[in-house]
Motif scaffolding. Structure first.
Motif, PDB file in Angstrom:
ATOM      1  N   LEU A  52       0.824  -1.208   0.000  1.00  0.00           N
ATOM      2  CA  LEU A  52       0.000   0.000   0.000  1.00  0.00           C
ATOM      3  C   LEU A  52       0.861   1.262   0.000  1.00  0.00           C
ATOM      4  O   LEU A  52       0.537   2.240  -0.682  1.00  0.00           O
ATOM      5  CB  LEU A  52      -0.949  -0.006   1.194  1.00  0.00           C
ATOM      6  N   ALA A  53       1.963   1.248   0.733  1.00  0.00           N
ATOM      7  CA  ALA A  53       2.864   2.401   0.752  1.00  0.00           C
ATOM      8  C   ALA A  53       3.511   2.606  -0.611  1.00  0.00           C
ATOM      9  O   ALA A  53       3.613   3.735  -1.100  1.00  0.00           O
ATOM     10  CB  ALA A  53       3.934   2.224   1.830  1.00  0.00           C
ATOM     11  N   ALA A  54       3.935   1.520  -1.253  1.00  0.00           N
ATOM     12  CA  ALA A  54       4.539   1.617  -2.582  1.00  0.00           C
ATOM     13  C   ALA A  54       3.520   2.111  -3.600  1.00  0.00           C
ATOM     14  O   ALA A  54       3.831   2.922  -4.472  1.00  0.00           O
ATOM     15  CB  ALA A  54       5.106   0.261  -3.011  1.00  0.00           C
ATOM     16  N   ASP A  55       2.279   1.658  -3.475  1.00  0.00           N
ATOM     17  CA  ASP A  55       1.217   2.105  -4.373  1.00  0.00           C
ATOM     18  C   ASP A  55       0.954   3.600  -4.188  1.00  0.00           C
ATOM     19  O   ASP A  55       0.826   4.328  -5.172  1.00  0.00           O
ATOM     20  CB  ASP A  55      -0.059   1.309  -4.114  1.00  0.00           C
ATOM     21  N   ALA A  56       0.875   4.051  -2.952  1.00  0.00           N
ATOM     22  CA  ALA A  56       0.640   5.473  -2.691  1.00  0.00           C
ATOM     23  C   ALA A  56       1.773   6.327  -3.258  1.00  0.00           C
ATOM     24  O   ALA A  56       1.530   7.387  -3.846  1.00  0.00           O
ATOM     25  CB  ALA A  56       0.492   5.711  -1.186  1.00  0.00           C
ATOM     26  N   ALA A  57       3.007   5.863  -3.111  1.00  0.00           N
ATOM     27  CA  ALA A  57       4.150   6.606  -3.639  1.00  0.00           C
ATOM     28  C   ALA A  57       4.098   6.658  -5.163  1.00  0.00           C
ATOM     29  O   ALA A  57       4.350   7.706  -5.769  1.00  0.00           O
ATOM     30  CB  ALA A  57       5.460   5.966  -3.167  1.00  0.00           C
ATOM     31  N   ALA A  58       3.745   5.548  -5.798  1.00  0.00           N
ATOM     32  CA  ALA A  58       3.661   5.513  -7.264  1.00  0.00           C
ATOM     33  C   ALA A  58       2.544   6.428  -7.758  1.00  0.00           C
ATOM     34  O   ALA A  58       2.711   7.148  -8.743  1.00  0.00           O
ATOM     35  CB  ALA A  58       3.427   4.083  -7.745  1.00  0.00           C
ATOM     36  N   ARG A  59       1.414   6.429  -7.057  1.00  0.00           N
ATOM     37  CA  ARG A  59       0.305   7.313  -7.445  1.00  0.00           C
ATOM     38  C   ARG A  59       0.691   8.774  -7.282  1.00  0.00           C
ATOM     39  O   ARG A  59       0.331   9.613  -8.109  1.00  0.00           O
ATOM     40  CB  ARG A  59      -0.939   6.995  -6.631  1.00  0.00           C
ATOM     41  N   ALA A  60       1.425   9.077  -6.227  1.00  0.00           N
ATOM     42  CA  ALA A  60       1.867  10.460  -6.002  1.00  0.00           C
ATOM     43  C   ALA A  60       2.827  10.898  -7.107  1.00  0.00           C
ATOM     44  O   ALA A  60       2.729  12.024  -7.606  1.00  0.00           O
ATOM     45  CB  ALA A  60       2.518  10.592  -4.631  1.00  0.00           C
ATOM     46  N   ARG A  61       3.758  10.010  -7.480  1.00  0.00           N
ATOM     47  CA  ARG A  61       4.684  10.336  -8.569  1.00  0.00           C
ATOM     48  C   ARG A  61       3.936  10.553  -9.877  1.00  0.00           C
ATOM     49  O   ARG A  61       4.215  11.491 -10.617  1.00  0.00           O
ATOM     50  CB  ARG A  61       5.731   9.233  -8.749  1.00  0.00           C
ATOM     51  N   ARG A  62       2.964   9.677 -10.154  1.00  0.00           N
ATOM     52  CA  ARG A  62       2.199   9.797 -11.390  1.00  0.00           C
ATOM     53  C   ARG A  62       1.381  11.089 -11.391  1.00  0.00           C
ATOM     54  O   ARG A  62       1.309  11.779 -12.398  1.00  0.00           O
ATOM     55  CB  ARG A  62       1.279   8.597 -11.567  1.00  0.00           C
ATOM     56  N   ALA A  64       2.089  13.857  -9.733  1.00  0.00           N
ATOM     57  CA  ALA A  64       3.025  14.973  -9.864  1.00  0.00           C
ATOM     58  C   ALA A  64       3.505  15.095 -11.311  1.00  0.00           C
ATOM     59  O   ALA A  64       3.618  16.195 -11.843  1.00  0.00           O
ATOM     60  CB  ALA A  64       4.215  14.789  -8.932  1.00  0.00           C
ATOM     61  N   ALA A  65       3.755  13.979 -11.961  1.00  0.00           N
ATOM     62  CA  ALA A  65       4.207  14.007 -13.353  1.00  0.00           C
ATOM     63  C   ALA A  65       3.104  14.530 -14.263  1.00  0.00           C
ATOM     64  O   ALA A  65       3.363  15.283 -15.198  1.00  0.00           O
ATOM     65  CB  ALA A  65       4.641  12.609 -13.798  1.00  0.00           C
ATOM     66  N   ALA A  66       1.856  14.146 -13.992  1.00  0.00           N
ATOM     67  CA  ALA A  66       0.736  14.617 -14.805  1.00  0.00           C
ATOM     68  C   ALA A  66       0.547  16.117 -14.632  1.00  0.00           C
ATOM     69  O   ALA A  66       0.275  16.831 -15.598  1.00  0.00           O
ATOM     70  CB  ALA A  66      -0.540  13.871 -14.427  1.00  0.00           C
ATOM     71  N   THR A  67       0.717  16.605 -13.418  1.00  0.00           N
ATOM     72  CA  THR A  67       0.586  18.031 -13.166  1.00  0.00           C
ATOM     73  C   THR A  67       1.691  18.797 -13.874  1.00  0.00           C
ATOM     74  O   THR A  67       1.444  19.815 -14.504  1.00  0.00           O
ATOM     75  CB  THR A  67       0.646  18.309 -11.646  1.00  0.00           C
ATOM     76  N   THR A  68       2.907  18.278 -13.814  1.00  0.00           N
ATOM     77  CA  THR A  68       4.045  18.929 -14.467  1.00  0.00           C
ATOM     78  C   THR A  68       3.884  18.912 -15.981  1.00  0.00           C
ATOM     79  O   THR A  68       4.104  19.912 -16.642  1.00  0.00           O
ATOM     80  CB  THR A  68       5.359  18.227 -14.082  1.00  0.00           C
ATOM     81  N   SER A  69       3.469  17.775 -16.538  1.00  0.00           N
ATOM     82  CA  SER A  69       3.352  17.683 -17.992  1.00  0.00           C
ATOM     83  C   SER A  69       2.204  18.530 -18.521  1.00  0.00           C
ATOM     84  O   SER A  69       2.262  19.028 -19.635  1.00  0.00           O
ATOM     85  CB  SER A  69       3.202  16.237 -18.439  1.00  0.00           C
TER      86      SER A  69
END
Length: 88
Positions: A52-62, A64-69
């Protein structure tokens, strides 16, 4: 496929999956040993929390990347292909 005679249970794990083989063995032993059952349950809870922690981190990265792009998009119209023939 290898088949065993009736009454002989089989557990299959992939080649190179020693952890899964150990978990199958622990589940079998846990049916007769409460201490193993509790340790197995604790390990499963820890694995679930880690997942669950790894999933939350991956979702946060995704996210953040979507916001940046979305703030730095470039027009695809500026990238046109040439129609000139290629000479060998």
């Amino acid at each position: 496929i290898a088949q065993l005679p009736p009454g002989v249970p089989a557990a299959c794990v992939g080649i190179g999956n020693a952890k899964n083989a150990a978990l199958v063995a622990a589940r079998i032993l846990a049916t007769a040993d409460p201490a193993i059952a509790e340790r197995l349950a604790a390990a499963r809870r820890a694995d679930a929390e880690s997942t669950l922690a790894a999933d939350a981190a991956a979702r946060a990265r995704r996210s953040a990347a979507a916001t940046t792009s979305s703030t730095t998009t470039t027009s695809s119209a500026s990238h046109t292909a040439t129609t000139e023939p290629i000479h060998a």
